[in-house]
Design an enzyme around this catalytic site. Sequence first.
Site, PDB file in Angstrom:
ATOM      1  CB  CYS A  32       2.095  -5.264  -3.225  1.00  0.00           C
ATOM      2  SG  CYS A  32       0.928  -4.535  -4.373  1.00  0.00           S
ATOM      3  CG  MET A  39      -7.753   0.038  -6.900  1.00  0.00           C
ATOM      4  SD  MET A  39      -6.582  -0.947  -7.914  1.00  0.00           S
ATOM      5  CE  MET A  39      -5.419   0.335  -8.407  1.00  0.00           C
ATOM      6  N   GLY A  58      -5.364   4.834 -12.106  1.00  0.00           N
ATOM      7  CA  GLY A  58      -5.234   4.310 -10.758  1.00  0.00           C
ATOM      8  C   GLY A  58      -4.457   5.301  -9.918  1.00  0.00           C
ATOM      9  CB  VAL A  59      -5.354   8.395  -8.180  1.00  0.00           C
ATOM     10  CG1 VAL A  59      -5.272   9.211  -9.458  1.00  0.00           C
ATOM     11  CG2 VAL A  59      -6.808   8.080  -7.858  1.00  0.00           C
ATOM     12  CB  CYS A 115      -0.368  -7.050  -6.029  1.00  0.00           C
ATOM     13  SG  CYS A 115      -1.356  -5.615  -5.619  1.00  0.00           S
ATOM     14  N   GLY A 136      -2.153   7.959  -4.598  1.00  0.00           N
ATOM     15  CA  GLY A 136      -1.715   8.929  -3.614  1.00  0.00           C
ATOM     16  C   GLY A 136      -0.213   9.143  -3.646  1.00  0.00           C
ATOM     17  N   GLY A 137       0.454   8.581  -4.639  1.00  0.00           N
ATOM     18  CA  GLY A 137       1.890   8.767  -4.802  1.00  0.00           C
ATOM     19  C   GLY A 137       2.197   9.670  -5.981  1.00  0.00           C
ATOM     20  CB  VAL A 138       5.259  11.558  -6.880  1.00  0.00           C
ATOM     21  CG1 VAL A 138       6.326  10.469  -6.998  1.00  0.00           C
ATOM     22  CG2 VAL A 138       5.571  12.707  -7.824  1.00  0.00           C
ATOM     23  CG  ASP A 139       6.097   7.055  -9.529  1.00  0.00           C
ATOM     24  OD1 ASP A 139       6.811   8.026  -9.833  1.00  0.00           O
ATOM     25  OD2 ASP A 139       6.510   6.080  -8.876  1.00  0.00           O
TER      26      ASP A 139
END
EC number: 2.8.1.13
Length: 371
Positions: A200, A40, A14-15, A104, A17-20
């Site tokens: 969320c 998503m 699940g990408v 969520c 767009g954050g660093v994690d």
Amino acid sequence: MSAGATNAPRTVVGVSGGVDSSVAALLLAQAGEPLAGLFMQNWDDDGSGQCRAEEDRRDAVAVCGRLGMAFHFRDFSREYWAGVFEHFLAEYAAGRTPNPDVLCNREVKFKHFLDAARELGAERIATGHYAQVERAGGRWRLLRGADRDKDQSYFLHQLGQRQLAATVFPIGHLPKAQVRRLAREAGLPTHAKKDSTGICFIGERDFRSFLGQYLPAQPGEIRDPHGVKVGEHPGVFYFTLGQREGLNIGGVRGRAAAPWYVVAKDVAGNVLYVDQACDSPWLLSRTVRTEAMHWVEGGPPAAAFDGAAQVRYRQREEPCQVQANADGSLTVRFERAQRAATPGQSLVLYDGDACLGGAVIESTDAPVPGR
């Protein structure tokens, strides 16, 4: 929509767009895992300028390109609205304080996302959550993330055996600082990106204005616990127990110049009750009753047992006695009084680092003004 390799991946990340999530993908790619990324979209842009979905999607595409992964996109905004946001609004309208991150995870990230990954031919999913999964005694266990300041097991307590068997948390054993260092060393475009905050998938915005779009303001009185009016509020559902900000109570004749805190809400009477002590006795409770409990491993360790629980995120777990009731609910008695245990929020049980599960708080034994 997709780009990149066409071979079915073993794992879909699940990408966000954050660093994690970027480093979660990086670690799996470095291990030689057949991967694809899936972004998503769970909230339609409402024109407020606060929704970062398009920016996040561009960053997710860039990360997938950097790692040589196929990129996929799914729009789950209808599912998010029906499974999360409608409940969120109904809870606030009833005077409770919901936790949308918990729903969520259960309704979108580990349900619709997992289904989408399997449609792509994958065996499992991976996310950038700070949590860990292990197999022990024939059952899957949900464990805290190694970085206690970032641990997200509290928000994942609704996961069960089916979800955990098909999930990996590649960064769960790492501290946040190391996650950022790995992203920087790998040249990932998200390495310095600010962590997302707020509701969320909806983002960080003025909460009262946002909620007011769906629950119109109904002004009413602010009273002290003895019924004396000390101000006016724009709507009881805009506030939560223990809240200090936004009350706008000026100097009150005969009262100390000390901050006020929300201690109770009377939705039917449209009255907000406040007191001037941070640890006001009106905020304290020792017994918490919940709705039906979700057990990560399928059931309780015993009908009654000693445990430890959190009634909010970022709280240290507190010793308690747990009674599992016949209707599936819990009665939890804490050794010391808990501040602002709030109906609608989650009570989550732990055994050491293992998350046993959790339930929505139904009520507490805190005193009720006017009774």
